[in-house]
Design a protein around this motif. Structure first.
Motif, PDB file in Angstrom:
ATOM      1  N   CYS A  27       0.842  -1.192   0.000  1.00  0.00           N
ATOM      2  CA  CYS A  27       0.000   0.000   0.000  1.00  0.00           C
ATOM      3  C   CYS A  27       0.876   1.240   0.000  1.00  0.00           C
ATOM      4  O   CYS A  27       2.089   1.161   0.161  1.00  0.00           O
ATOM      5  N   TYR A  29       1.302   4.963   2.021  1.00  0.00           N
ATOM      6  CA  TYR A  29       0.974   5.512   3.331  1.00  0.00           C
ATOM      7  C   TYR A  29       1.777   6.789   3.539  1.00  0.00           C
ATOM      8  O   TYR A  29       2.722   7.064   2.805  1.00  0.00           O
ATOM      9  N   TRP A  69      -3.909   7.175   6.868  1.00  0.00           N
ATOM     10  CA  TRP A  69      -4.367   7.084   5.491  1.00  0.00           C
ATOM     11  C   TRP A  69      -3.590   5.964   4.814  1.00  0.00           C
ATOM     12  O   TRP A  69      -2.377   5.853   4.963  1.00  0.00           O
ATOM     13  N   GLY A  71      -3.374   4.049   0.904  1.00  0.00           N
ATOM     14  CA  GLY A  71      -3.792   3.983  -0.485  1.00  0.00           C
ATOM     15  C   GLY A  71      -3.609   2.581  -1.012  1.00  0.00           C
ATOM     16  O   GLY A  71      -2.512   2.027  -0.949  1.00  0.00           O
ATOM     17  N   TYR A  73      -3.860   0.548  -4.299  1.00  0.00           N
ATOM     18  CA  TYR A  73      -3.996   0.737  -5.737  1.00  0.00           C
ATOM     19  C   TYR A  73      -3.673  -0.575  -6.438  1.00  0.00           C
ATOM     20  O   TYR A  73      -4.245  -1.607  -6.097  1.00  0.00           O
ATOM     21  N   ASP A  85      -8.779   4.633  -1.415  1.00  0.00           N
ATOM     22  CA  ASP A  85      -8.179   5.221  -0.227  1.00  0.00           C
ATOM     23  C   ASP A  85      -8.963   4.758   0.987  1.00  0.00           C
ATOM     24  O   ASP A  85     -10.190   4.646   0.942  1.00  0.00           O
ATOM     25  N   TYR A  86      -8.236   4.518   2.064  1.00  0.00           N
ATOM     26  CA  TYR A  86      -8.848   4.055   3.304  1.00  0.00           C
ATOM     27  C   TYR A  86      -8.313   4.888   4.461  1.00  0.00           C
ATOM     28  O   TYR A  86      -7.149   5.270   4.471  1.00  0.00           O
ATOM     29  N   TYR A  87      -9.178   5.145   5.442  1.00  0.00           N
ATOM     30  CA  TYR A  87      -8.727   5.633   6.738  1.00  0.00           C
ATOM     31  C   TYR A  87      -8.746   4.422   7.652  1.00  0.00           C
ATOM     32  O   TYR A  87      -9.657   3.590   7.597  1.00  0.00           O
ATOM     33  N   SER A  96     -13.362   2.867   3.770  1.00  0.00           N
ATOM     34  CA  SER A  96     -13.044   3.261   2.398  1.00  0.00           C
ATOM     35  C   SER A  96     -13.610   4.661   2.191  1.00  0.00           C
ATOM     36  O   SER A  96     -14.771   4.906   2.490  1.00  0.00           O
ATOM     37  N   HIS A  99     -11.748   8.938  -3.296  1.00  0.00           N
ATOM     38  CA  HIS A  99     -10.491   9.517  -3.782  1.00  0.00           C
ATOM     39  C   HIS A  99     -10.829  10.878  -4.366  1.00  0.00           C
ATOM     40  O   HIS A  99     -11.658  10.997  -5.261  1.00  0.00           O
ATOM     41  N   GLY A 103      -5.853  12.321  -3.636  1.00  0.00           N
ATOM     42  CA  GLY A 103      -5.685  11.703  -2.331  1.00  0.00           C
ATOM     43  C   GLY A 103      -7.033  11.379  -1.732  1.00  0.00           C
ATOM     44  O   GLY A 103      -8.063  11.477  -2.390  1.00  0.00           O
ATOM     45  N   PRO A 104      -7.028  11.015  -0.451  1.00  0.00           N
ATOM     46  CA  PRO A 104      -8.293  10.664   0.182  1.00  0.00           C
ATOM     47  C   PRO A 104      -9.132  11.902   0.437  1.00  0.00           C
ATOM     48  O   PRO A 104      -8.613  12.997   0.657  1.00  0.00           O
TER      49      PRO A 104
END
Length: 186
Positions: A27, A29, A69, A71, A73, A85-87, A96, A99, A103-104
């Motif tokens: 990922c 980050y 955060w 990502g 992909y 993108d995830y928190y 989720s 995007h 970015g998120p």
């Protein structure tokens, strides 16, 4: 004959060992040492169809108010995961998010947008759903209102995308319709 039996047993053992391994995915980050977006080769696993973030992410990533955060992909496409993108709060606690602008999506007025089952809704910092996912489009909140649409469609014009049609209106932070929009703003 003995050779074939041994080869068959070895093949079955190797196959079983390979099936027992859980694939680990990478990922992007936000690194707390470099203050840049970095890539982590061993970031997460998929367990029973859900993401599980590995401890190394939590030691390397910089958090904002207890949220990381991440990502996801091309790293996890072979697992059937969507780019996104995830928190993240904990190894098995994540949301989720849309995007947006490279970015998120960010929290605005305490809420962030997330797409669930094709519809957009709003969540708070604790990942509690505050406005159910029910909109085809939803803007960020501004002064307590967000512009939303149902039935709108994307229309591509070269590299640009516009939203056309549908019913447009504003909602408040409870999800209640507060005003109409006479014509689509896009």
């Amino acid at each position: 004959m003995v050779f074939r039996i041994i080869a068959g047993v070895l093949l079955m053992v190797a196959s079983a060992a390979h099936a027992a391994l859980k694939p680990v995915y990478g990922c992007s980050y936000w690194d707390k040492k470099t203050d840049n977006v970095e890539q982590l080769k061993k970031c997460m696993e998929v367990k029973e169809g859900k993401l599980f973030f590995l401890p190394e992410l939590f030691t390397k990533s910089r958090d904002v108010e207890g949220t990381l955060w991440v990502g996801v992909y091309e790293y996890a496409r072979d697992a059937g995961l969507q780019d996104g993108d995830y928190y993240v709060h904990a190894p098995d606690s994540y949301l989720s998010v849309i995007h947006f602008d490279n970015g998120p999506d960010w929290y605005v007025e305490g809420l962030v947008r997330s797409r669930q089952n094709g519809k957009i809704g709003f969540w708070d910092y604790a990942f509690r759903n505050r406005i159910a996912p029910q909109f085809d489009y939803a803007g960020q909140f501004k002064e307590g209102k967000a512009l939303v649409c149902n039935g709108c469609k994307t229309q591509r014009d070269g590299e640009h995308v516009a939203l056309v049609g549908g019913e447009w209106f504003y909602i408040d932070k409870t999800g209640k319709r507060v005003s109409e929009v006479k014509s689509a703003p896009f």
